[in-house]
Design a protein around this motif. Structure first.
Motif, PDB file in Angstrom:
ATOM      1  N   MET A 191       0.824  -1.206   0.000  1.00  0.00           N
ATOM      2  CA  MET A 191       0.000   0.000   0.000  1.00  0.00           C
ATOM      3  C   MET A 191       0.859   1.257   0.000  1.00  0.00           C
ATOM      4  SD  MET A 191      -2.962  -1.171  -0.297  1.00  0.00           S
ATOM      5  CE  MET A 191      -3.790   0.395  -0.184  1.00  0.00           C
ATOM      6  N   GLU A 192       1.995   1.203   0.691  1.00  0.00           N
ATOM      7  CA  GLU A 192       2.914   2.340   0.681  1.00  0.00           C
ATOM      8  C   GLU A 192       3.498   2.543  -0.713  1.00  0.00           C
ATOM      9  OE1 GLU A 192       5.139   5.573   1.915  1.00  0.00           O
ATOM     10  OE2 GLU A 192       3.466   4.533   2.906  1.00  0.00           O
ATOM     11  N   LEU A 193       3.754   1.452  -1.403  1.00  0.00           N
ATOM     12  CA  LEU A 193       4.255   1.547  -2.783  1.00  0.00           C
ATOM     13  C   LEU A 193       3.197   2.159  -3.703  1.00  0.00           C
ATOM     14  CD1 LEU A 193       6.663   0.819  -4.628  1.00  0.00           C
ATOM     15  CD2 LEU A 193       5.580  -1.390  -5.024  1.00  0.00           C
ATOM     16  N   TYR A 194       1.939   1.747  -3.524  1.00  0.00           N
ATOM     17  CA  TYR A 194       0.860   2.337  -4.305  1.00  0.00           C
ATOM     18  C   TYR A 194       0.746   3.839  -4.015  1.00  0.00           C
ATOM     19  CZ  TYR A 194      -0.807  -2.377  -5.433  1.00  0.00           C
ATOM     20  OH  TYR A 194      -0.918  -3.660  -5.892  1.00  0.00           O
ATOM     21  N   ARG A 195       0.860   4.211  -2.738  1.00  0.00           N
ATOM     22  CA  ARG A 195       0.743   5.623  -2.371  1.00  0.00           C
ATOM     23  C   ARG A 195       1.892   6.442  -2.959  1.00  0.00           C
ATOM     24  NH1 ARG A 195       2.777   9.234   0.628  1.00  0.00           N
ATOM     25  NH2 ARG A 195       4.389   7.794   1.355  1.00  0.00           N
ATOM     26  N   LYS A 196       3.090   5.871  -2.975  1.00  0.00           N
ATOM     27  CA  LYS A 196       4.260   6.568  -3.503  1.00  0.00           C
ATOM     28  C   LYS A 196       4.108   6.857  -4.992  1.00  0.00           C
ATOM     29  CE  LYS A 196       9.260   5.995  -4.103  1.00  0.00           C
ATOM     30  NZ  LYS A 196      10.415   5.079  -3.866  1.00  0.00           N
ATOM     31  N   HIS A 197       3.578   5.893  -5.745  1.00  0.00           N
ATOM     32  CA  HIS A 197       3.410   6.066  -7.188  1.00  0.00           C
ATOM     33  C   HIS A 197       2.063   6.687  -7.554  1.00  0.00           C
ATOM     34  CE1 HIS A 197       6.998   3.918  -8.762  1.00  0.00           C
ATOM     35  NE2 HIS A 197       6.940   3.300  -7.594  1.00  0.00           N
ATOM     36  N   GLY A 198       1.204   6.908  -6.565  1.00  0.00           N
ATOM     37  CA  GLY A 198      -0.081   7.545  -6.831  1.00  0.00           C
ATOM     38  C   GLY A 198      -1.016   6.710  -7.675  1.00  0.00           C
ATOM     39  N   THR A 199      -1.045   5.396  -7.455  1.00  0.00           N
ATOM     40  CA  THR A 199      -1.897   4.519  -8.249  1.00  0.00           C
ATOM     41  C   THR A 199      -2.349   3.349  -7.399  1.00  0.00           C
ATOM     42  OG1 THR A 199      -2.031   3.253 -10.300  1.00  0.00           O
ATOM     43  CG2 THR A 199       0.027   3.143  -9.095  1.00  0.00           C
ATOM     44  N   ASN A 200      -3.288   2.572  -7.941  1.00  0.00           N
ATOM     45  CA  ASN A 200      -3.735   1.336  -7.305  1.00  0.00           C
ATOM     46  C   ASN A 200      -4.431   0.501  -8.374  1.00  0.00           C
ATOM     47  OD1 ASN A 200      -6.831   1.814  -7.108  1.00  0.00           O
ATOM     48  ND2 ASN A 200      -5.935   3.684  -6.241  1.00  0.00           N
ATOM     49  N   PRO A 201      -4.568  -0.796  -8.152  1.00  0.00           N
ATOM     50  CA  PRO A 201      -5.150  -1.666  -9.186  1.00  0.00           C
ATOM     51  C   PRO A 201      -6.593  -1.336  -9.530  1.00  0.00           C
ATOM     52  CG  PRO A 201      -4.025  -2.956  -7.490  1.00  0.00           C
ATOM     53  CD  PRO A 201      -4.112  -1.558  -6.983  1.00  0.00           C
ATOM     54  N   PHE A 202      -7.324  -0.691  -8.609  1.00  0.00           N
ATOM     55  CA  PHE A 202      -8.742  -0.423  -8.856  1.00  0.00           C
ATOM     56  C   PHE A 202      -8.954   0.804  -9.742  1.00  0.00           C
ATOM     57  CE2 PHE A 202      -8.362  -2.482  -4.690  1.00  0.00           C
ATOM     58  CZ  PHE A 202      -9.115  -3.610  -4.911  1.00  0.00           C
ATOM     59  N   SER A 203      -7.903   1.625  -9.933  1.00  0.00           N
ATOM     60  CA  SER A 203      -8.061   2.820 -10.769  1.00  0.00           C
ATOM     61  C   SER A 203      -8.335   2.460 -12.219  1.00  0.00           C
ATOM     62  CB  SER A 203      -6.803   3.690 -10.679  1.00  0.00           C
ATOM     63  OG  SER A 203      -6.592   4.127  -9.361  1.00  0.00           O
ATOM     64  N   SER A 204      -7.832   1.299 -12.658  1.00  0.00           N
ATOM     65  CA  SER A 204      -8.062   0.889 -14.042  1.00  0.00           C
ATOM     66  C   SER A 204      -9.506   0.470 -14.294  1.00  0.00           C
ATOM     67  CB  SER A 204      -7.126  -0.268 -14.410  1.00  0.00           C
ATOM     68  OG  SER A 204      -7.330  -1.360 -13.543  1.00  0.00           O
ATOM     69  N   CYS A 205     -10.284   0.289 -13.228  1.00  0.00           N
ATOM     70  CA  CYS A 205     -11.696  -0.108 -13.381  1.00  0.00           C
ATOM     71  C   CYS A 205     -12.650   1.074 -13.299  1.00  0.00           C
ATOM     72  CB  CYS A 205     -12.070  -1.132 -12.299  1.00  0.00           C
ATOM     73  SG  CYS A 205     -11.053  -2.614 -12.290  1.00  0.00           S
ATOM     74  N   LEU A 206     -12.108   2.311 -13.188  1.00  0.00           N
ATOM     75  CA  LEU A 206     -12.966   3.473 -12.990  1.00  0.00           C
ATOM     76  C   LEU A 206     -13.980   3.671 -14.118  1.00  0.00           C
ATOM     77  CD1 LEU A 206     -10.523   6.112 -11.461  1.00  0.00           C
ATOM     78  CD2 LEU A 206     -12.419   4.946 -10.342  1.00  0.00           C
ATOM     79  N   PRO A 207     -13.576   3.591 -15.417  1.00  0.00           N
ATOM     80  CA  PRO A 207     -14.604   3.797 -16.460  1.00  0.00           C
ATOM     81  C   PRO A 207     -15.737   2.782 -16.385  1.00  0.00           C
ATOM     82  CG  PRO A 207     -12.401   4.026 -17.384  1.00  0.00           C
ATOM     83  CD  PRO A 207     -12.231   3.490 -15.997  1.00  0.00           C
ATOM     84  N   ILE A 208     -15.410   1.526 -16.089  1.00  0.00           N
ATOM     85  CA  ILE A 208     -16.460   0.506 -15.995  1.00  0.00           C
ATOM     86  C   ILE A 208     -17.378   0.779 -14.810  1.00  0.00           C
ATOM     87  CG2 ILE A 208     -16.891  -1.953 -15.647  1.00  0.00           C
ATOM     88  CD1 ILE A 208     -14.336  -2.547 -17.111  1.00  0.00           C
ATOM     89  N   LEU A 209     -16.795   1.144 -13.667  1.00  0.00           N
ATOM     90  CA  LEU A 209     -17.605   1.425 -12.484  1.00  0.00           C
ATOM     91  C   LEU A 209     -18.469   2.658 -12.701  1.00  0.00           C
ATOM     92  CD1 LEU A 209     -14.980   0.758  -9.656  1.00  0.00           C
ATOM     93  CD2 LEU A 209     -16.814  -0.745 -10.429  1.00  0.00           C
ATOM     94  N   ALA A 210     -17.930   3.661 -13.387  1.00  0.00           N
ATOM     95  CA  ALA A 210     -18.706   4.880 -13.619  1.00  0.00           C
ATOM     96  C   ALA A 210     -19.860   4.633 -14.580  1.00  0.00           C
ATOM     97  CB  ALA A 210     -17.796   5.981 -14.160  1.00  0.00           C
ATOM     98  N   GLN A 211     -19.705   3.681 -15.490  1.00  0.00           N
ATOM     99  CA  GLN A 211     -20.771   3.382 -16.458  1.00  0.00           C
ATOM    100  C   GLN A 211     -21.849   2.467 -15.881  1.00  0.00           C
ATOM    101  OE1 GLN A 211     -19.729   2.929 -20.858  1.00  0.00           O
ATOM    102  NE2 GLN A 211     -17.813   2.403 -19.847  1.00  0.00           N
ATOM    103  N   SER A 212     -21.546   1.829 -14.774  1.00  0.00           N
ATOM    104  CA  SER A 212     -22.502   0.862 -14.224  1.00  0.00           C
ATOM    105  C   SER A 212     -23.867   1.482 -13.932  1.00  0.00           C
ATOM    106  CB  SER A 212     -21.922   0.220 -12.958  1.00  0.00           C
ATOM    107  OG  SER A 212     -20.749  -0.496 -13.265  1.00  0.00           O
ATOM    108  N   PRO A 213     -23.938   2.670 -13.294  1.00  0.00           N
ATOM    109  CA  PRO A 213     -25.283   3.254 -13.074  1.00  0.00           C
ATOM    110  C   PRO A 213     -26.024   3.534 -14.376  1.00  0.00           C
ATOM    111  CG  PRO A 213     -23.654   4.321 -11.671  1.00  0.00           C
ATOM    112  CD  PRO A 213     -22.895   3.474 -12.628  1.00  0.00           C
ATOM    113  N   ILE A 214     -25.293   4.000 -15.418  1.00  0.00           N
ATOM    114  CA  ILE A 214     -25.934   4.263 -16.710  1.00  0.00           C
ATOM    115  C   ILE A 214     -26.434   2.954 -17.320  1.00  0.00           C
ATOM    116  CG2 ILE A 214     -25.613   5.331 -18.964  1.00  0.00           C
ATOM    117  CD1 ILE A 214     -25.299   7.226 -16.605  1.00  0.00           C
TER     118      ILE A 214
END
Length: 389
Positions: free
Chosen positions: A99-122
């Motif tokens: 988690m510290e490594l993710y925080r250092k690079h400013g990323t996480n594995p769930f960020s790549s799913c953002l477009p799919i999650l945002a489209q789910s309500p639509i």
């Protein structure tokens, strides 16, 4: 109205409003307002509007994917550090460092799913709008209309069909449409296959072409490869429950994702990926066609002259003595030194005699009082020579 419809009602109204506006546009352009082409293109217009709104999330997804690629070497080190350790303390430490490594690079594995999650309500809102068309058309809906979607428009949308299959029909309820059941099943299967294939190709394009070789190894890469095959299967088995209009929406948004991703990978590939090599090859070919030679960036090495002997460190006092002096001062000092040496050699007692003024052409030295062997004031030297003082 169920609690789920009540929760999604604002989004359902927004979806219905966008579809009605596109339907009015296509009606103005001369398409049949009750035909499947006008309503099908309205769903495509809904996809375009939503994907334009989600462009910032798409770039955030690309940034997150590149961040995951950059931290892959550090992730391997953490995994190697805790390899074979299954105790709770080691697992907790591994999770904390990850988690510290993710925080250092400013990323996480769930960020790549953002477009799919945002489209789910639509996605679910469109699903509920299409399912509500029969009730709206018959006047049995809990409301008089669904935003701008009135009873007349709902009747047109319900009767609209693509290749003989109504937009609100599903594979599972195809028998309710009588003679159109065969068309419903065929169109549904074709759209399900297209939806699953475009989902797979989109994931494969991102994984295989825009990732360096180091990011394709390790447990994380294996999970991504597994998801690349699992997601299409999930959509294939669940697609039989989706209305044809929803399948059309999902297939269209997958095609949009493929085109948008293809452009991004082609123009801005990840460092070390196959897409970057292809970009450099295209640039080299284009430059060769114009007669320009492209040289690869290489580290610049500063060359210094090599001497046969190592230079010794010099102290401050010695460095001060080695400083060059003015030419006139050097000549006067040399002449005075030579006269003093000559006088010392002529003296029988070995004492130093002061040169007379004008003998060397320089100024006469100042008279000094001598103590010790020279005696006090007015004394004489041991050789009997009277003191100059």
């Amino acid at each position: 109205m169920s609690w789920f419809d009540g929760l999604l009602y604002p989004i359902m109204v927004a979806v219905a409003w966008i579809m009605v506006q596109f339907h009015s546009l296509f009606d103005f352009l001369g398409l049949d307002p009750a035909g499947g082409l006008a309503w099908g293109l309205s769903i495509v217009g809904l996809v375009i509007v939503m994907r334009i709104i989600l462009i910032p999330l798409f770039f955030k997804q690309i940034k997150a994917s590149r961040g995951m690629q950059l931290l892959a070497p550090d992730m391997k080190k953490i995994q190697a550090k805790y390899k074979g350790k299954t105790d709770p303390a080691s697992r907790e430490a591994m999770s904390r460092e990850t988690m510290e490594l993710y925080r250092k690079h400013g990323t996480n594995p769930f960020s790549s799913c953002l477009p799919i999650l945002a489209q789910s309500p639509i996605f679910f809102a469109l699903f509920r709008v299409l399912n509500s068309l029969p009730a709206l058309a018959s006047g049995d809906y809990v409301r008089d209309n669904l935003g701008p979607l009135t009873q007349d428009l709902a009747s047109q949308a319900e009767q609209a069909s693509i290749f003989g299959a109504p937009l609100s029909a599903t594979f599972m309820n195809a028998a309710e449409f009588g003679d159109a059941a065969v068309h419903v099943r065929i169109v549904t299967i074709l759209l399900v296959v297209a939806m699953s294939a475009t989902t797979f190709l989109t994931q494969r394009q991102l994984t295989m072409k825009n990732m360096p070789p180091a990011a394709l190894e390790g447990p994380m890469a294996q999970q991504q490869k597994m998801l690349m095959y699992v997601f299409p299967l999930i959509f294939a088995f669940s697609g039989v429950n989706f209305p044809i209009g929803v399948l059309l929406y999902w297939t269209t948004t997958n095609l949009w994702s493929m085109g948008q991703q293809f452009y991004t990978i082609r123009r801005m590939p990840a460092p070390g990926s196959q897409a970057e090599k292809a970009l450099k090859a295209r640039q080299a070919k284009k430059a060769a066609h114009k007669g320009i030679t492209i040289e690869e960036d290489r580290p610049t090495i500063e060359e210094r002259p090599v001497s046969g002997q190592r230079q010794q460190p010099v102290g401050k006092a010695r460095a001060k003595k080695q400083q060059p002096r003015p030419a006139g001062s050097a000549t006067a000092t040399t002449s005075a030194g030579a006269a003093a040496s000559s006088a010392a050699e002529e003296s029988p007692s070995g004492s130093t005699a002061s040169p007379e003024p004008g003998a060397t052409g320089g100024p006469a030295p100042a008279k000094k009082k001598r103590n010790g062997t020279g005696g006090g004031k007015g004394g004489s030297t041991p050789g009997g020579t009277p003191d100059a003082g």
